[in-house]
Design a protein around this motif. Structure first.
Motif, mmCIF file in Angstrom:
data_model
loop_
_atom_site.group_PDB
_atom_site.id
_atom_site.type_symbol
_atom_site.label_atom_id
_atom_site.label_comp_id
_atom_site.label_asym_id
_atom_site.label_seq_id
_atom_site.Cartn_x
_atom_site.Cartn_y
_atom_site.Cartn_z
ATOM 1 N N UNK A 218 2.865 10.105 -7.825
ATOM 2 C CA UNK A 218 3.065 10.332 -6.394
ATOM 3 C C UNK A 218 2.831 9.073 -5.562
ATOM 4 N N UNK A 219 1.796 8.280 -5.894
ATOM 5 C CA UNK A 219 1.479 7.117 -5.068
ATOM 6 C C UNK A 219 1.158 5.879 -5.903
ATOM 7 N N UNK A 220 0.202 5.989 -6.836
ATOM 8 C CA UNK A 220 -0.268 4.814 -7.562
ATOM 9 C C UNK A 220 0.856 4.113 -8.308
ATOM 10 N N UNK B 147 3.532 -17.548 5.893
ATOM 11 C CA UNK B 147 2.131 -17.155 5.741
ATOM 12 C C UNK B 147 2.006 -15.634 5.629
ATOM 13 N N UNK B 148 2.831 -14.906 6.390
ATOM 14 C CA UNK B 148 2.808 -13.446 6.323
ATOM 15 C C UNK B 148 3.222 -12.956 4.938
ATOM 16 N N UNK B 149 4.284 -13.556 4.376
ATOM 17 C CA UNK B 149 4.770 -13.163 3.051
ATOM 18 C C UNK B 149 3.692 -13.392 1.994
ATOM 19 N N UNK B 150 3.082 -14.579 2.010
ATOM 20 C CA UNK B 150 2.089 -14.911 0.988
ATOM 21 C C UNK B 150 0.793 -14.132 1.185
ATOM 22 N N UNK B 151 0.384 -13.933 2.440
ATOM 23 C CA UNK B 151 -0.827 -13.143 2.692
ATOM 24 C C UNK B 151 -0.622 -11.694 2.267
ATOM 25 N N UNK B 152 0.586 -11.166 2.539
ATOM 26 C CA UNK B 152 0.889 -9.796 2.119
ATOM 27 C C UNK B 152 0.899 -9.698 0.603
ATOM 28 N N UNK B 153 1.462 -10.724 -0.078
ATOM 29 C CA UNK B 153 1.405 -10.765 -1.538
ATOM 30 C C UNK B 153 -0.030 -10.653 -2.021
ATOM 31 N N UNK B 154 -0.903 -11.492 -1.459
ATOM 32 C CA UNK B 154 -2.307 -11.500 -1.889
ATOM 33 C C UNK B 154 -2.977 -10.160 -1.604
ATOM 34 N N UNK B 155 -2.709 -9.604 -0.431
ATOM 35 C CA UNK B 155 -3.323 -8.327 -0.056
ATOM 36 C C UNK B 155 -2.844 -7.209 -0.985
ATOM 37 N N UNK B 156 -1.530 -7.142 -1.230
ATOM 38 C CA UNK B 156 -1.000 -6.063 -2.055
ATOM 39 C C UNK B 156 -1.444 -6.186 -3.507
ATOM 40 N N UNK B 157 -1.557 -7.428 -4.010
ATOM 41 C CA UNK B 157 -2.120 -7.603 -5.345
ATOM 42 C C UNK B 157 -3.536 -7.021 -5.397
ATOM 43 N N UNK B 158 -4.355 -7.418 -4.418
ATOM 44 C CA UNK B 158 -5.740 -6.957 -4.397
ATOM 45 C C UNK B 158 -5.820 -5.449 -4.174
ATOM 46 N N UNK B 159 -4.948 -4.923 -3.301
ATOM 47 C CA UNK B 159 -5.000 -3.495 -2.966
ATOM 48 C C UNK B 159 -4.605 -2.621 -4.150
ATOM 49 N N UNK B 160 -3.557 -3.025 -4.889
ATOM 50 C CA UNK B 160 -3.152 -2.222 -6.040
ATOM 51 C C UNK B 160 -4.217 -2.262 -7.133
#
Length: 566
Positions: free
Chosen positions: A242-244, A391-404
């Motif tokens: 469903x999400x993960x 910067x937004x693209x790379x910061x989002x990459x880092x955030x989504x890696x960490x979040x998943x």
């Protein structure tokens, strides 16, 4: 040196690892069989055991294991120069990480999808199992508490990443329904999902979300940490489809697109590597390269956390056993490519050596911020993407890696918590196990005050704990291979190296903690050292004791089905 040379050599080495070495491991060492009926089919229940397309599972696995560590670790380690980090990332990915992740996935799939901690009980005894679980629990606690801080800091420092970070959840929910409920075409769904995520990045760049300095008496960072834990707790209780799983899959595609943009920019602009190959002028207070390099890079080369993910969630979703090569080994290659891209960005994304030395003025001064800043410069130079959007693209990459990774980490800690309580005769339902996981995470995060940064207290132990756990996982694999009369040297050599390097690092850190009066770290470090040594000695004893007792994995599975497993 030109960064293009480093990129080409590094990528070719990793492709060699996947196309040649992983093929050897799959055929000769792990002997993957397309006919073996995996746990996802045997125990399919729609929550944790779900047969999954290998591309979707690879996305889940890759983004779960990657996290922020392959960005933060290499971005810190280049302070010793680019060459040591480059060699450890490339060679470690090929001969250590891929073999470890593939092996843990295979071993778990051959044992009902059980975690590597549970398998330790079967192969080295009950006490070894308890101590193995202690190490896993501490590692997951560190991952969840610290990655929450990393994500919160990036959301505060780069408010343009807020909309794409949280919008990705809505995209993932739609993707999950489209794939599993409506059976839509996977390539079409994938393209739409990636386009939606990048559209959210453009939207976020136009409309940054900045929180006030205090919310309900909490700092903006502490507020985000609370929200992240609550979200991860809810997500961990939902069915994986469903999400993960769709969140990890679509993030994996988006992240590979981001990596592609970064590498394309490197190929076009070919920036000069300004950092020295071997830094002879490290800042005062920087620890020696040996053995700290090997535990600082950590997830960029080999990681015990990967074994926990491989045996905790991925093995329960493996459709065919032969998919393990793509999911496990190539997942490690994906992380290696991220670590390599980080090394290139943080050593060539500066105008001069002086500018690089200004950022790397002290140990641990690099990290995710250096990757985002330097990487955005390269994206702007190579593809003319505005630096703000870069910067937004790379910061989002880092955030989504960490979040998943945090999503998976909370789910795994819930599993481990339930197993630990079972050892004492207490069975926890999913809600109680999740509640205990969140309470311990909150307790650590807010143990040093109201800013939610308490997890950073034990973060210095992450690298050594992570590598020790990898050594423990390799010891279980070695026992299984020995008893099944398969080649064991591909596992034994990395096992010996990783164990002694991480023990060396842990002992050095113990002396530092004692000198600094950090008694909490002293206690935790001693517990982890004792547990690791005990497990390895138990593993060696098991190897000697059972070396002449052949193991039939099919018969082993029958024993587990009959309820005779530990």
């Amino acid at each position: 040196m030109q960064s293009l040379i480093m990129a080409v050599v590094g990528v070719l080495m990793m492709l060699f690892g996947y196309f040649l070495y992983s093929k050897f491991l799959s055929k000769r060492v792990y002997k993957l069989s397309p006919d073996y009926r995996t746990p996802s089919h045997k125990y399919q229940g729609g929550v944790d055991y779900v047969p999954t397309n290998k591309w979707v599972l690879w996305g889940h696995h890759f983004t779960s294991v990657a996290g922020a560590a392959p960005i933060v670790g290499p971005a810190v380690a280049v302070i010793w120069g680019w060459l040591p980090a480059f060699l450890w990332v490339t060679l470690g990915t090929i001969f250590f990480a891929g073999m470890h992740d593939l092996g843990a996935l295979w071993a778990s799939a051959r044992h009902k999808g059980r975690s590597i901690g549970t398998l330790s009980g079967r192969y080295i005894g009950g006490s070894g199992r308890v101590l193995f679980l202690v190490v896993i629990f501490f590692l997951l606690l560190m991952v969840n508490a610290v990655f929450a801080v990393v994500i919160a800091d990036l959301l505060v420092s780069t408010p343009t990443a807020v909309i794409p970070t949280w919008g990705a959840i809505a995209v993932a929910l739609v993707i999950g329904q489209a794939i599993y409920r409506f059976k839509w075409n996977l390539p079409l769904v994938s393209i739409v999902g990636v386009v939606a995520l990048y559209a959210l990045m453009v939207l976020g760049d136009r409309f940054p979300v900045e929180l006030p300095e205090t919310i309900l008496g909490l700092s903006a960072s502490a507020f985000w940490i609370i929200v992240l834990f609550l979200y991860a707790g809810i997500a961990s209780m939902l069915p994986v489809w469903m999400l993960l799983q769709p969140r990890d899959y679509i993030n994996g595609l988006q992240l590979f697109v981001g990596l592609g943009l970064l590498y394309l920019s490197i190929f076009i602009s070919n920036p000069t590597v300004v950092a020295p190959a071997i830094n002879q002028n490290v800042p005062e207070g920087t620890p020696g390269i040996m053995p700290l390099l090997f535990v600082t890079v950590a997830c960029g080369a080999i990681s015990g956390f990967h074994g926990v993910v491989s045996s905790g969630t991925s093995s329960k979703q493996l459709d065919k056993e032969t998919d393990a090569r793509f999911v496990g080994y190539f997942g490690a290659v994906g992380e290696g490519l991220l670590a390599l891209g980080t090394i290139i960005a943080t050593t060539s994304g500066f105008a001069t050596l002086a500018a690089w030395e200004e950022v790397y003025s002290a140990f641990e001064e690099g990290g995710a911020a250096a990757f985002v800043d330097a990487g955005s410069t390269i994206l702007n130079a190579g593809l003319a993407i505005p630096e703000s959007l870069s910067a937004t693209i790379l910061a989002t990459m880092a955030v989504l890696f960490a979040a998943t990774t945090m999503d998976t980490g909370v789910r795994l800690q819930r599993f481990v918590t339930a197993v630990i309580f079972e050892l004492f005769g207490v069975r926890l339902n999913v809600f109680l196990a999740t509640l205990i996981t969140l309470v311990t995470g909150f307790g650590l995060a807010f143990s040093a005050g109201g800013d939610g940064r308490g997890g950073m207290i034990i973060w210095p132990l992450f690298g050594t704990t992570n590598q020790l756990l990898a050594a423990l996982t390799l010891s279980i694999l070695a026992i299984i291979l020995l008893r099944t009369k398969r080649p064991v040297w591909p596992v034994i050599i990395p096992l010996v190296f990783v164990f002694f390097v991480s023990m060396y690092a842990a002992i050095i850190q113990l002396g530092t903690f004692i000198a600094d009066g950090q008694w909490l770290l002293v206690v935790i470090d001693v517990i982890i050292l004792i547990a690791a040594v005990w497990v390895v000695l138990a593993a060696i004893s098991s190897m000697v004791r059972t070396r002449n007792k052949p193991l039939d994995l099919d018969a082993e599975m029958d024993d587990i089905e009959a309820g005779t497993s530990v």
